[in-house]
Design a protein around this motif. Structure first.
Motif, PDB file in Angstrom:
ATOM      1  N   ALA A 276       1.346  -1.374   0.224  1.00 30.10           N
ATOM      2  CA  ALA A 276       0.019  -0.389  -0.052  1.00 30.10           C
ATOM      3  C   ALA A 276       1.193   1.296  -0.094  1.00 30.10           C
ATOM      4  N   ILE A 277       1.840   1.900   1.125  1.00 31.69           N
ATOM      5  CA  ILE A 277       3.199   2.508   0.714  1.00 31.69           C
ATOM      6  C   ILE A 277       3.312   2.861  -1.000  1.00 31.69           C
ATOM      7  N   PHE A 278       3.750   1.582  -1.296  1.00 35.89           N
ATOM      8  CA  PHE A 278       4.398   1.430  -2.744  1.00 35.89           C
ATOM      9  C   PHE A 278       4.149   1.976  -2.951  1.00 35.89           C
ATOM     10  N   TYR A 279       2.288   1.282  -3.704  1.00 36.94           N
ATOM     11  CA  TYR A 279       1.019   2.387  -4.854  1.00 36.94           C
ATOM     12  C   TYR A 279       0.917   3.730  -4.390  1.00 36.94           C
ATOM     13  N   ALA A 280       1.435   3.897  -3.199  1.00 35.86           N
ATOM     14  CA  ALA A 280       0.801   5.744  -2.592  1.00 35.86           C
ATOM     15  C   ALA A 280       1.558   6.185  -3.174  1.00 35.86           C
ATOM     16  N   VAL A 281       3.285   5.994  -2.802  1.00 36.04           N
ATOM     17  CA  VAL A 281       4.091   6.484  -3.814  1.00 36.04           C
ATOM     18  C   VAL A 281       4.062   7.111  -4.821  1.00 36.04           C
ATOM     19  N   ARG A 282       3.788   5.750  -5.580  1.00 37.93           N
ATOM     20  CA  ARG A 282       3.877   5.860  -6.862  1.00 37.93           C
ATOM     21  C   ARG A 282       2.725   6.985  -8.131  1.00 37.93           C
ATOM     22  N   GLY A 283       1.845   6.756  -7.018  1.00 40.00           N
ATOM     23  CA  GLY A 283       0.404   7.087  -7.444  1.00 40.00           C
ATOM     24  C   GLY A 283       0.746   8.588  -7.119  1.00 40.00           C
ATOM     25  N   LEU A 284       1.281   9.314  -5.586  1.00 40.69           N
ATOM     26  CA  LEU A 284       1.397  10.984  -5.961  1.00 40.69           C
ATOM     27  C   LEU A 284       3.181  11.187  -6.400  1.00 40.69           C
ATOM     28  N   THR A 285       3.635   9.912  -6.511  1.00 44.02           N
ATOM     29  CA  THR A 285       4.678  10.569  -8.411  1.00 44.02           C
ATOM     30  C   THR A 285       4.469  11.117  -9.316  1.00 44.02           C
ATOM     31  N   THR A 286       3.824  10.237  -9.349  1.00 44.38           N
ATOM     32  CA  THR A 286       3.047  10.263 -10.964  1.00 44.38           C
ATOM     33  C   THR A 286       1.165  11.526 -11.384  1.00 44.38           C
ATOM     34  N   GLY A 287       2.643  12.212 -11.842  1.00 42.54           N
ATOM     35  CA  GLY A 287       2.025  13.747 -12.942  1.00 42.54           C
ATOM     36  C   GLY A 287       1.161  14.272 -13.354  1.00 42.54           C
ATOM     37  N   SER A 288       1.827  13.420 -14.449  1.00 42.41           N
ATOM     38  CA  SER A 288       1.107  13.186 -15.608  1.00 42.41           C
ATOM     39  C   SER A 288      -0.052  12.766 -16.180  1.00 42.41           C
TER      40      SER A 288
END
Length: 101
Positions: A54-66
């Motif tokens: 969950a932490i991994f996917y949250a960080v990926r979701g936060l850093t995906t800006g485009s």
């Protein structure tokens, strides 16, 4: 253009912290302190990887800006994993405590 998934980002972070990390640490401390049956420690084997994912996917979701749709999918997946970890850890702890009492 306004940030359409801004609130979802906040909710995902809050969910990971308050419903993922905090309960996992609390159950771990209960097991280490011996204040709960030993079988609850087995729940941590499944719960901790769920919270880490969950932490991994949250960080990926936060850093995906485009791509906001990709970010929303990742953040939703993160919150679903947190919910699964809660059911496993907290629900399993409650069921084991009821069964051994």
């Amino acid at each position: 253009m306004a940030d359409s998934i801004g609130p979802l980002r906040w909710y995902a972070v809050l969910a990971v912290v308050f419903f993922g990390i905090v309960p996992t640490v609390m159950v771990t401390l209960l097991v280490i302190g011996g204040k709960t049956p030993g079988q609850v420690g087995l729940l941590l084997i499944g719960g901790i990887p769920l919270v880490l994912a969950a932490i991994f996917y949250a960080v990926r979701g936060l850093t995906t800006g485009s791509d906001p749709e990709l970010a929303a999918r990742l953040l939703n997946r993160s919150m679903a994993l947190v919910a699964g970890a809660d059911v496993l850890l907290l629900g399993g702890n409650a069921l084991i405590r009821m069964a051994t009492s």
